[in-house]
Design an enzyme around this catalytic site. Sequence first.
Site, PDB file in Angstrom:
ATOM      1  N   LYS A 238       0.822  -1.219   0.000  1.00  0.00           N
ATOM      2  CA  LYS A 238       0.000   0.000   0.000  1.00  0.00           C
ATOM      3  C   LYS A 238       0.852   1.264   0.000  1.00  0.00           C
ATOM      4  O   LYS A 238       2.033   1.233   0.315  1.00  0.00           O
ATOM      5  CB  LYS A 238      -0.944  -0.014   1.208  1.00  0.00           C
ATOM      6  CG  LYS A 238      -2.114  -0.968   0.973  1.00  0.00           C
ATOM      7  CD  LYS A 238      -3.175  -0.876   2.025  1.00  0.00           C
ATOM      8  CE  LYS A 238      -4.312  -1.856   1.649  1.00  0.00           C
ATOM      9  NZ  LYS A 238      -5.276  -2.013   2.723  1.00  0.00           N
TER      10      LYS A 238
ATOM     11  N   ARG B 196      -3.190  -9.976   5.417  1.00  0.00           N
ATOM     12  CA  ARG B 196      -3.638 -10.028   4.023  1.00  0.00           C
ATOM     13  C   ARG B 196      -2.502  -9.504   3.153  1.00  0.00           C
ATOM     14  O   ARG B 196      -2.212  -8.304   3.194  1.00  0.00           O
ATOM     15  CB  ARG B 196      -4.884  -9.155   3.908  1.00  0.00           C
ATOM     16  CG  ARG B 196      -5.561  -9.180   2.570  1.00  0.00           C
ATOM     17  CD  ARG B 196      -6.725  -8.202   2.545  1.00  0.00           C
ATOM     18  NE  ARG B 196      -7.359  -8.239   1.245  1.00  0.00           N
ATOM     19  CZ  ARG B 196      -6.865  -7.647   0.172  1.00  0.00           C
ATOM     20  NH1 ARG B 196      -5.752  -6.951   0.243  1.00  0.00           N
ATOM     21  NH2 ARG B 196      -7.497  -7.740  -0.977  1.00  0.00           N
TER      22      ARG B 196
HETATM   23  N1  HH2 Z   1      -7.239  -3.898   1.244  1.00  0.00           N
HETATM   24  C1  HH2 Z   1      -7.579  -4.034  -0.055  1.00  0.00           C
HETATM   25  C2  HH2 Z   1      -8.688  -4.820  -0.419  1.00  0.00           C
HETATM   26  N2  HH2 Z   1      -9.405  -5.486   0.505  1.00  0.00           N
HETATM   27  N3  HH2 Z   1      -9.800  -6.053   2.757  1.00  0.00           N
HETATM   28  C3  HH2 Z   1      -9.499  -5.934   4.055  1.00  0.00           C
HETATM   29  N4  HH2 Z   1     -10.215  -6.581   4.986  1.00  0.00           N
HETATM   30  N5  HH2 Z   1      -8.439  -5.157   4.475  1.00  0.00           N
HETATM   31  C4  HH2 Z   1      -7.666  -4.462   3.595  1.00  0.00           C
HETATM   32  O1  HH2 Z   1      -6.732  -3.749   4.036  1.00  0.00           O
HETATM   33  C5  HH2 Z   1      -7.969  -4.561   2.197  1.00  0.00           C
HETATM   34  C6  HH2 Z   1      -9.080  -5.379   1.810  1.00  0.00           C
HETATM   35  C7  HH2 Z   1      -6.795  -3.319  -1.098  1.00  0.00           C
HETATM   36  O2  HH2 Z   1      -5.754  -4.108  -1.630  1.00  0.00           O
HETATM   37  P1  HH2 Z   1      -5.806  -4.930  -3.021  1.00  0.00           P
HETATM   38  O3  HH2 Z   1      -6.870  -5.966  -2.981  1.00  0.00           O
HETATM   39  O4  HH2 Z   1      -4.469  -5.442  -3.300  1.00  0.00           O
HETATM   40  O5  HH2 Z   1      -6.106  -3.841  -4.112  1.00  0.00           O
HETATM   41  P2  HH2 Z   1      -7.423  -3.508  -4.944  1.00  0.00           P
HETATM   42  O6  HH2 Z   1      -8.439  -3.010  -3.979  1.00  0.00           O
HETATM   43  O7  HH2 Z   1      -6.954  -2.444  -5.914  1.00  0.00           O
HETATM   44  O8  HH2 Z   1      -7.872  -4.769  -5.624  1.00  0.00           O
END
Ligand code: HH2
Length: 274
Positions: free
Chosen positions: A221, A255
């Site tokens: 992030k 995660r």
């Molecule tokens: N961060 C993301 C997505 N889902 N869920 C939880 N519970 N906590 C988090 O910090 C979280 C989440 C964002 O990361 P990513 O899935 O890699 O990116 P994108 O939202 O662009 O798919």
Amino acid sequence: MILRCGKHVLDLRQPRIVGVLNVTPDSFSDGGRYLDAAAALAQARRLVAEGADMIEVGGESTRPGAAPVSAEEESARVLPVLRQLARELDVPIAIDTSQAEVMRAAVEAGATLINDVRALQQEGALRAAAELGVPVGLMHMQGEPRTMQHAPQYEDVVAEVAAFLGERRAAALAAGVAADSIVLDPGFGFGKTQAHNLALFAALPHFAALGAPLLVGLSRKRMIGELTGREPAERAVGSAVAAAMAAARGARLLRVHDVAATRDALTVMRELGG
Ligand code: HH2
């Protein structure tokens, strides 16, 4: 502390690694790479071989500025992948969604945990989660992805995030979600400045003491980018250090995208008594 995900029981005395698999065209760090089911399965196998205790599948990018997707589009992205993973992998599969319809179809397809960045606030989501009977992750977000980073504001970020999680947990319990099926997450980067993220990180022991397993997502992030000056693909080391520190402060579900690096960080920390 344990978490029951279908036939899998996760012992949370050890921190557990949730490997992220985004089947989206636009996720900030891996968008577009695992859109077809074969590529997604290969990546999921790699994550499990590297030490993931769970795989999370998501069909909606929630990066700052991302546009929402319809339930049909989201289902079309995730369901074929979920079916394959549930059949082929011996770890629990989580679905990252906010839409009740997608929750129902995903659990039918084999998902055994629902991770909701909107903490079951969308229409029908509380009822779906309670009826499906799987564990749910409730995350804090200020605003919506499209605009959440414009000017996030809090009087006291730690108190407000904790209060929100307490309210959503109460709502989930009232809807019939089992107390031992609720996971809480302060939502790093979701409507937060760097100062807010740092305050939440410092307060992780406080969030862990709320009594539900604590999930954190710091992986690749901007928070890590601001500390290291690196682009998302080069944030594995920074992310692994942050994940290990979060575990030391009580986080039980980490995660992450870089599973091998996180596994090494946790192993070294444990063996050195951290
Ligand atoms: N961060 C993301 C997505 N889902 N869920 C939880 N519970 N906590 C988090 O910090 C979280 C989440 C964002 O990361 P990513 O899935 O890699 O990116 P994108 O939202 O662009 O798919």
